[in-house]
Design a protein around this motif. Structure first.
Motif, PDB file in Angstrom:
ATOM      1  N   GLU A   1       0.846  -1.182   0.000  1.00 30.92           N
ATOM      2  CA  GLU A   1       0.000   0.000   0.000  1.00 30.92           C
ATOM      3  C   GLU A   1       0.893   1.248   0.000  1.00 30.92           C
ATOM      4  O   GLU A   1       2.049   1.203   0.406  1.00 30.92           O
ATOM      5  CB  GLU A   1      -0.924   0.002   1.217  1.00 30.92           C
ATOM      6  CG  GLU A   1      -2.013  -1.060   1.129  1.00 30.92           C
ATOM      7  CD  GLU A   1      -3.093  -0.895   2.184  1.00 30.92           C
ATOM      8  OE1 GLU A   1      -2.847  -0.166   3.171  1.00 30.92           O
ATOM      9  OE2 GLU A   1      -4.171  -1.509   2.031  1.00 30.92           O
ATOM     10  N   ARG A   2       0.352   2.361  -0.472  1.00 26.72           N
ATOM     11  CA  ARG A   2       1.150   3.557  -0.718  1.00 26.72           C
ATOM     12  C   ARG A   2       1.950   4.019   0.507  1.00 26.72           C
ATOM     13  O   ARG A   2       3.121   4.370   0.404  1.00 26.72           O
ATOM     14  CB  ARG A   2       0.231   4.696  -1.191  1.00 26.72           C
ATOM     15  CG  ARG A   2       0.972   5.988  -1.523  1.00 26.72           C
ATOM     16  CD  ARG A   2      -0.020   7.090  -1.874  1.00 26.72           C
ATOM     17  NE  ARG A   2      -0.814   6.735  -3.032  1.00 26.72           N
ATOM     18  CZ  ARG A   2      -0.429   6.954  -4.293  1.00 26.72           C
ATOM     19  NH1 ARG A   2       0.745   7.529  -4.535  1.00 26.72           N
ATOM     20  NH2 ARG A   2      -1.209   6.614  -5.307  1.00 26.72           N
ATOM     21  N   GLU A   3       1.331   4.011   1.690  1.00 26.74           N
ATOM     22  CA  GLU A   3       2.003   4.516   2.878  1.00 26.74           C
ATOM     23  C   GLU A   3       3.249   3.694   3.207  1.00 26.74           C
ATOM     24  O   GLU A   3       4.291   4.246   3.576  1.00 26.74           O
ATOM     25  CB  GLU A   3       1.053   4.509   4.076  1.00 26.74           C
ATOM     26  CG  GLU A   3      -0.110   5.483   3.986  1.00 26.74           C
ATOM     27  CD  GLU A   3      -1.225   4.979   3.078  1.00 26.74           C
ATOM     28  OE1 GLU A   3      -1.161   3.794   2.651  1.00 26.74           O
ATOM     29  OE2 GLU A   3      -2.146   5.754   2.780  1.00 26.74           O
ATOM     30  N   ILE A   4       3.144   2.365   3.084  1.00 25.25           N
ATOM     31  CA  ILE A   4       4.285   1.502   3.376  1.00 25.25           C
ATOM     32  C   ILE A   4       5.351   1.671   2.296  1.00 25.25           C
ATOM     33  O   ILE A   4       6.551   1.719   2.588  1.00 25.25           O
ATOM     34  CB  ILE A   4       3.842   0.029   3.478  1.00 25.25           C
ATOM     35  CG1 ILE A   4       2.794  -0.124   4.578  1.00 25.25           C
ATOM     36  CG2 ILE A   4       5.040  -0.879   3.758  1.00 25.25           C
ATOM     37  CD1 ILE A   4       2.204  -1.511   4.682  1.00 25.25           C
ATOM     38  N   ARG A   5       4.924   1.786   1.048  1.00 21.45           N
ATOM     39  CA  ARG A   5       5.863   1.969  -0.054  1.00 21.45           C
ATOM     40  C   ARG A   5       6.696   3.237   0.140  1.00 21.45           C
ATOM     41  O   ARG A   5       7.899   3.253  -0.103  1.00 21.45           O
ATOM     42  CB  ARG A   5       5.106   2.039  -1.377  1.00 21.45           C
ATOM     43  CG  ARG A   5       6.004   2.059  -2.616  1.00 21.45           C
ATOM     44  CD  ARG A   5       5.197   2.245  -3.877  1.00 21.45           C
ATOM     45  NE  ARG A   5       4.076   1.326  -3.912  1.00 21.45           N
ATOM     46  CZ  ARG A   5       2.823   1.683  -4.185  1.00 21.45           C
ATOM     47  NH1 ARG A   5       2.522   2.952  -4.431  1.00 21.45           N
ATOM     48  NH2 ARG A   5       1.862   0.779  -4.214  1.00 21.45           N
ATOM     49  N   THR A   6       6.044   4.297   0.598  1.00 20.47           N
ATOM     50  CA  THR A   6       6.744   5.560   0.813  1.00 20.47           C
ATOM     51  C   THR A   6       7.832   5.422   1.875  1.00 20.47           C
ATOM     52  O   THR A   6       8.896   6.017   1.772  1.00 20.47           O
ATOM     53  CB  THR A   6       5.747   6.651   1.244  1.00 20.47           C
ATOM     54  OG1 THR A   6       4.755   6.803   0.220  1.00 20.47           O
ATOM     55  CG2 THR A   6       6.446   7.976   1.461  1.00 20.47           C
TER      56      THR A   6
END
Length: 232
Positions: free
Chosen positions: A98-103
């Motif tokens: 998910e985007r938050e973890i990827r960031t």
């Protein structure tokens, strides 16, 4: 000119990577491929990790993330191949988040750094998740569902529990003590009892028959006996 062409052909052959090598990348591979069923989030790390490991093992790339395939020296002819393969793996892993973890892993240099970061961040939640799974197993029963559906729910919980709370492994050289085998046999019996305890009352006869068998059948055999009883 002919000599240049022959020399170029020789270099290509020399630099060609064998398809069985972990450095090999298939022409159809690209970084932004979703290789698992669900993107990593705050609550599905165990399942996500197992799926990603299966994929990386199938691709012969697990050594990059667990650190066993070290980056070659900068002067090595394999340095570029390693960097290219690792970049591909980073793409596979980060795409499945998910985007938050990827960031949060954006600036990691290697796939092994990302892997270690995720383990440190999410595996510490193993004990609470194992407790939840144990509660789920204790409360799980057939409830009018088919034997296959009921067993699948149990299997899913067992597999995730094995991921977050794996059996201890023997460390003696050659493993002649038999502890690993004994632990597997105990786990098999526990799962068999959990399966039998959650069956509906319609299966009380076959359950009694199975418990009376000596030696106790394997879980697979027990499942098939109950499934046959359901069909009859």
């Amino acid at each position: 000119m002919a000599g240049d062409k022959a020399e170029s052909s020789g270099d290509d052959k020399k630099n060609k990577i064998d398809t069985s090598s972990p450095y090999y990348i298939h022409p159809s591979d690209y970084p932004k491929q979703m290789q698992v069923n669900d993107a990593l989030n705050d609550s599905n790390y165990g399942e996500w990790k197992q799926e990603m490991m299966n994929f990386l093992l199938a691709k012969n790339k697990m050594g990059f993330v667990d650190g066993t395939i070290k980056k070659p020296d900068a002067k090595s002819s394999l340095n570029f191949a390693w960097t290219r393969a690792d970049a591909m793996i980073k793409g596979w892993i980060t795409t499945a988040m998910e985007r938050e973890i990827r960031t949060s892993v954006r600036y990691a240099n290697t796939s092994s750094e990302i892997w270690r970061d995720l383990e440190e961040r999410f595996e510490k939640e193993g004990a609470p998740r194992a407790y939840e799974l144990k509660q789920t197993l204790n409360a799980l029963w057939q409830g009018g569902a088919s034997v296959s559906t009921y067993y699948t729910k149990l299997r899913t919980a067992w597999d995730e529990l094995q991921t977050v709370l794996p059996n201890p492994r023997c460390t003696c050289e050659g493993c002649h003590c038999g502890i690993g085998k004994q632990l597997n046999e105990v786990k098999e019996k526990e799962r068999s009892y959990e399966f039998l305890m959650g069956l509906d009352d319609d299966f009380s006869v076959v359950r009694t028959q199975i418990l009376a068998m000596k030696p106790t059948p394997s879980l697979r055999t027990i499942y098939h006996l109950v499934a046959e009883s359901e069909q009859q």
